[in-house]
Design an enzyme around this catalytic site. Structure first.
Site, mmCIF file in Angstrom:
data_model
loop_
_atom_site.group_PDB
_atom_site.id
_atom_site.type_symbol
_atom_site.label_atom_id
_atom_site.label_comp_id
_atom_site.label_asym_id
_atom_site.label_seq_id
_atom_site.Cartn_x
_atom_site.Cartn_y
_atom_site.Cartn_z
ATOM 1 N N GLY A 3 -29.475 -72.259 12.300
ATOM 2 C CA GLY A 3 -28.887 -71.228 11.440
ATOM 3 C C GLY A 3 -27.455 -71.644 11.188
ATOM 4 O O GLY A 3 -26.628 -71.583 12.085
ATOM 5 N N GLN A 54 -28.621 -77.866 15.920
ATOM 6 C CA GLN A 54 -28.545 -77.606 17.360
ATOM 7 C C GLN A 54 -27.312 -78.323 17.938
ATOM 8 O O GLN A 54 -26.319 -78.452 17.245
ATOM 9 C CB GLN A 54 -29.839 -78.021 18.079
ATOM 10 C CG GLN A 54 -31.019 -77.110 17.782
ATOM 11 C CD GLN A 54 -31.709 -77.399 16.462
ATOM 12 O OE1 GLN A 54 -32.085 -78.530 16.209
ATOM 13 N NE2 GLN A 54 -31.891 -76.395 15.641
HETATM 14 P P1 GDP Z 1 -23.720 -73.690 13.253
HETATM 15 O O1 GDP Z 1 -25.097 -73.373 13.643
HETATM 16 O O2 GDP Z 1 -23.106 -74.749 14.107
HETATM 17 O O3 GDP Z 1 -23.552 -73.988 11.797
HETATM 18 O O4 GDP Z 1 -22.846 -72.366 13.521
HETATM 19 P P2 GDP Z 1 -23.266 -70.855 13.143
HETATM 20 O O5 GDP Z 1 -23.108 -70.682 11.701
HETATM 21 O O6 GDP Z 1 -24.578 -70.528 13.765
HETATM 22 O O7 GDP Z 1 -22.191 -70.036 13.965
HETATM 23 C C1 GDP Z 1 -20.845 -70.196 13.771
HETATM 24 C C2 GDP Z 1 -20.218 -68.849 13.348
HETATM 25 O O8 GDP Z 1 -18.816 -68.917 13.460
HETATM 26 C C3 GDP Z 1 -20.483 -68.484 11.907
HETATM 27 O O9 GDP Z 1 -20.574 -67.093 11.807
HETATM 28 C C4 GDP Z 1 -19.256 -68.990 11.177
HETATM 29 O O10 GDP Z 1 -18.982 -68.277 9.973
HETATM 30 C C5 GDP Z 1 -18.197 -68.704 12.203
HETATM 31 N N1 GDP Z 1 -17.048 -69.626 12.197
HETATM 32 C C6 GDP Z 1 -17.018 -70.960 11.992
HETATM 33 N N2 GDP Z 1 -15.776 -71.449 12.202
HETATM 34 C C7 GDP Z 1 -15.018 -70.383 12.565
HETATM 35 C C8 GDP Z 1 -13.639 -70.230 12.964
HETATM 36 O O11 GDP Z 1 -12.870 -71.169 13.035
HETATM 37 N N3 GDP Z 1 -13.233 -68.959 13.288
HETATM 38 C C9 GDP Z 1 -14.066 -67.884 13.244
HETATM 39 N N4 GDP Z 1 -13.563 -66.699 13.590
HETATM 40 N N5 GDP Z 1 -15.346 -67.991 12.887
HETATM 41 C C10 GDP Z 1 -15.818 -69.219 12.564
HETATM 42 P P1 IMO Z 2 -27.947 -74.399 15.179
HETATM 43 O O1 IMO Z 2 -28.304 -75.591 14.349
HETATM 44 C C1 IMO Z 2 -28.376 -72.431 19.064
HETATM 45 C C2 IMO Z 2 -32.169 -73.010 21.138
HETATM 46 C C3 IMO Z 2 -33.064 -71.799 21.333
HETATM 47 C C4 IMO Z 2 -33.729 -72.173 22.651
HETATM 48 C C5 IMO Z 2 -33.903 -73.671 22.530
HETATM 49 C C6 IMO Z 2 -35.299 -74.103 22.076
HETATM 50 O O2 IMO Z 2 -27.752 -73.140 14.446
HETATM 51 O O3 IMO Z 2 -26.838 -74.739 16.131
HETATM 52 P P2 IMO Z 2 -36.545 -74.023 19.737
HETATM 53 O O4 IMO Z 2 -36.911 -72.881 18.850
HETATM 54 O O5 IMO Z 2 -35.671 -75.041 19.087
HETATM 55 O O6 IMO Z 2 -37.745 -74.665 20.393
HETATM 56 O O7 IMO Z 2 -35.700 -73.357 20.929
HETATM 57 O O8 IMO Z 2 -32.952 -74.107 21.583
HETATM 58 N N1 IMO Z 2 -31.783 -73.278 19.736
HETATM 59 C C7 IMO Z 2 -30.555 -73.052 19.262
HETATM 60 N N2 IMO Z 2 -29.479 -72.495 19.825
HETATM 61 N N3 IMO Z 2 -28.296 -72.916 17.800
HETATM 62 C C8 IMO Z 2 -29.361 -73.510 17.219
HETATM 63 O O9 IMO Z 2 -29.295 -74.135 16.037
HETATM 64 C C9 IMO Z 2 -30.575 -73.565 17.929
HETATM 65 N N4 IMO Z 2 -31.806 -74.043 17.657
HETATM 66 C C10 IMO Z 2 -32.520 -73.875 18.765
HETATM 67 O O10 IMO Z 2 -32.318 -70.616 21.414
HETATM 68 O O11 IMO Z 2 -32.840 -71.929 23.713
HETATM 69 MG MG MG Z 3 -26.257 -71.753 14.212
#
Ligand code: GDP
Ligand code: IMO
Ligand code: MG
Length: 431
Positions: free
Chosen positions: A40, A223
């Site tokens: 995500g 991940q």
């Molecule tokens: P990803 O899976 O590594 O792309 O990260 P996610 O999108 O799952 O989670 C990161 C969250 O932190 C998202 O809601 C971003 O909008 C937010 N985010 C990213 N960089 C920053 C930052 O520097 N500060 C804050 N407050 N939020 C951030």
């Molecule tokens: P992004 O790309 C955080 C975690 C799940 C679980 C383990 C295995 O957004 O960083 P799966 O469904 O892959 O077999 O689950 O991996 N997991 C993540 N945790 N960010 C993710 O993706 C993840 N994708 C899988 O929560 O612990």
């Molecule tokens: Mg994510």
């Protein structure tokens, strides 16, 4: 041939989507090389917030070709839904390329993901229930079904028939679940073929030719390092190679195509699902609660609350090694602005032994006592800072402390979720 890998240096959700979107404009291709819609990635574009699960975060730029590589697993229903969502938001998905060798997540993979977690009971992995593990399992067992198979009805039927011999037995005899007929699956999946067909390509050949033509390629990891099937906290991992090496296997380019590896780490750390977490601060803890609420730590894919903890230098040092990081990006530094003092875990202790590198033995990670150093906080809003020199002294000290412990320069610092809320300190992709 400039190839750069962007990789999560912790347990995922480090802000890879934001940083991919931030630096993507320098690139011609953005390629996802592993995982599926378990990811995500949040991208904030003006006042719009998009959650991408499968399509690379470079999709918003009209000059970029986004590609889903052979190392990914694709749920075609989710892919089509995501394409439709992007089109509705005004982003063309016409340029999207999909490897014919990527594997399909089938309906029985979703069933088996849930059933296997249920059966593990208290030992459950805490998966996203998206069928990821079972799809990779079939790939390794050589009964997986690939995107290219979907494009040929005859082949698709044969492959589904072969797979169902085993899958139906497992569903019925092990889990007592409903089974599938070939017709049922064909009825559900064959209509996806025409929607996907125009995007399917020989992605490895295309990418290698692009690299020969001096195109810029960004490999967007999903991940994180500690969720990697080989290098993560097994078995509490995902089922693919999230580390930088996965970029090569999951896209079909050679290792010599990679020039830089940018690791993304939060200024603290989070984890979703089960498994060891040495610096975890429970939600009942005042600081744990603050990180969770100020950081908005809720999973983008499953909506689960993320577990939060102090920054762990042992983990990022390990990530620097296994990924060969050349640069580090620290995100969410702004979230720490609420704290008076900030702790960083610099080592673990287990059975009287001090570990400054990741213990090889899983038990040691489960029972590690974190050894902290405490740094002063800055208690100032830093979300408006755009230059390194604008940061308060304490925030710079924190970044430099992290840098010294990682042994990798901190090239980018994020101080808010928006694209502009970023400090480009030393990021020089063209060097
Ligand atoms: P990803 O899976 O590594 O792309 O990260 P996610 O999108 O799952 O989670 C990161 C969250 O932190 C998202 O809601 C971003 O909008 C937010 N985010 C990213 N960089 C920053 C930052 O520097 N500060 C804050 N407050 N939020 C951030
Ligand atoms: P992004 O790309 C955080 C975690 C799940 C679980 C383990 C295995 O957004 O960083 P799966 O469904 O892959 O077999 O689950 O991996 N997991 C993540 N945790 N960010 C993710 O993706 C993840 N994708 C899988 O929560 O612990
Ligand atoms: Mg994510």
């Amino acid at each position: 041939m400039p190839g750069i890998v962007l990789v999560g240096a912790q347990w995922g959700d480090e802000g890879k989507g934001k940083i991919t979107d931030l630096i993507a404009n320098d690139f011609d291709y953005v390629v996802r090389y592993q995982g599926g819609n378990n990811a995500g990635h949040t991208v904030i574009h003006g006042d719009r917030k998009l959650a991408l699960h499968l399509i690379p975060s470079g999709i918003m730029y009209p000059n970029i070709t986004p590609m889903i590589g052979n190392g990914c697993v694709i749920d075609p229903r989710v892919l089509i839904e995501e394409m439709e969502m992007l089109e509705r938001e005004g982003f063309s998905t016409q340029r999207l390329l999909i490897s014919g060798n990527a594997h399909l997540i089938m309906p029985y993979h979703l069933d088996l993901d849930g059933a296997s977690e249920h059966r593990l009971g208290k030992n459950e992995i805490g998966t996203t229930h998206r069928g990821i593990g079972p799809a990779y399992q079939d790939k390794s067992s050589r009964i997986g079904i690939r995107v290219q198979d979907l494009l040929d009805e005859h082949i698709f039927r044969l492959k589904v028939e072969a797979a169902l011999i085993e899958k139906n037995d497992v569903l019925d005899k092990i889990y007592g679940m409903a089974t599938y007929t070939v017709d049922q699956i064909c009825e559900l999946y064959l209509p996806y073929a025409e929607r996907i067909r125009p995007h399917v390509t020989e992605s490895s050949q295309l990418l290698n030719q692009a690299l020969r033509d001096n195109a810029w390629v960004l490999f967007e990891g999903a991940q994180g390092t500690l969720l990697d099937i080989d290098h993560g906290t097994y078995p509490f991992v995902t089922s693919s190679s999230c580390t930088a090496g996965g970029a090569v296997i999951g896209s079909g380019v050679g290792p010599t195509a990679i020039n830089k590896v940018l690791g993304i780490a939060k200024a603290y750390i989070t984890r979703v699902g089960s498994g060891p977490f040495p610096t975890e601060l429970p939600l009942e803890d005042e600081i744990g609660h603050l990180l969770s609420s100020v950081g908005g730590e809720v999973g983008v894919t499953t909506g689960r609350l993320r577990r939060c903890g102090w920054y762990d230098a042992v983990i990022v040092r390990y990530a620097a090694e296994v990924n060969g990081l050349t640069d580090l990006c620290i995100t969410k530094l702004d979230v720490l602005s609420v704290l008076d003092t900030i702790k960083v875990c610099v080592a673990y202790e287990y059975q009287g032994k001090r570990y400054t590198t990741m213990p090889g033995q899983q038990t040691a990670i489960h029972h590690a006592t974190p050894i902290y150093e405490e740094l002063p906080g800055w208690k100032t809003d830093i979300t408006g800072c755009r230059n390194y020199k604008d940061l308060p002294r304490e925030a710079k000290d924190y970044i430099e402390f992290i840098e010294d412990h990682a042994g990798v320069p901190v090239s980018i610092i994020a101080v808010g979720p928006d694209r502009e809320q970023t400090i480009m300190r030393r990021w020089k992709p063209r060097d």
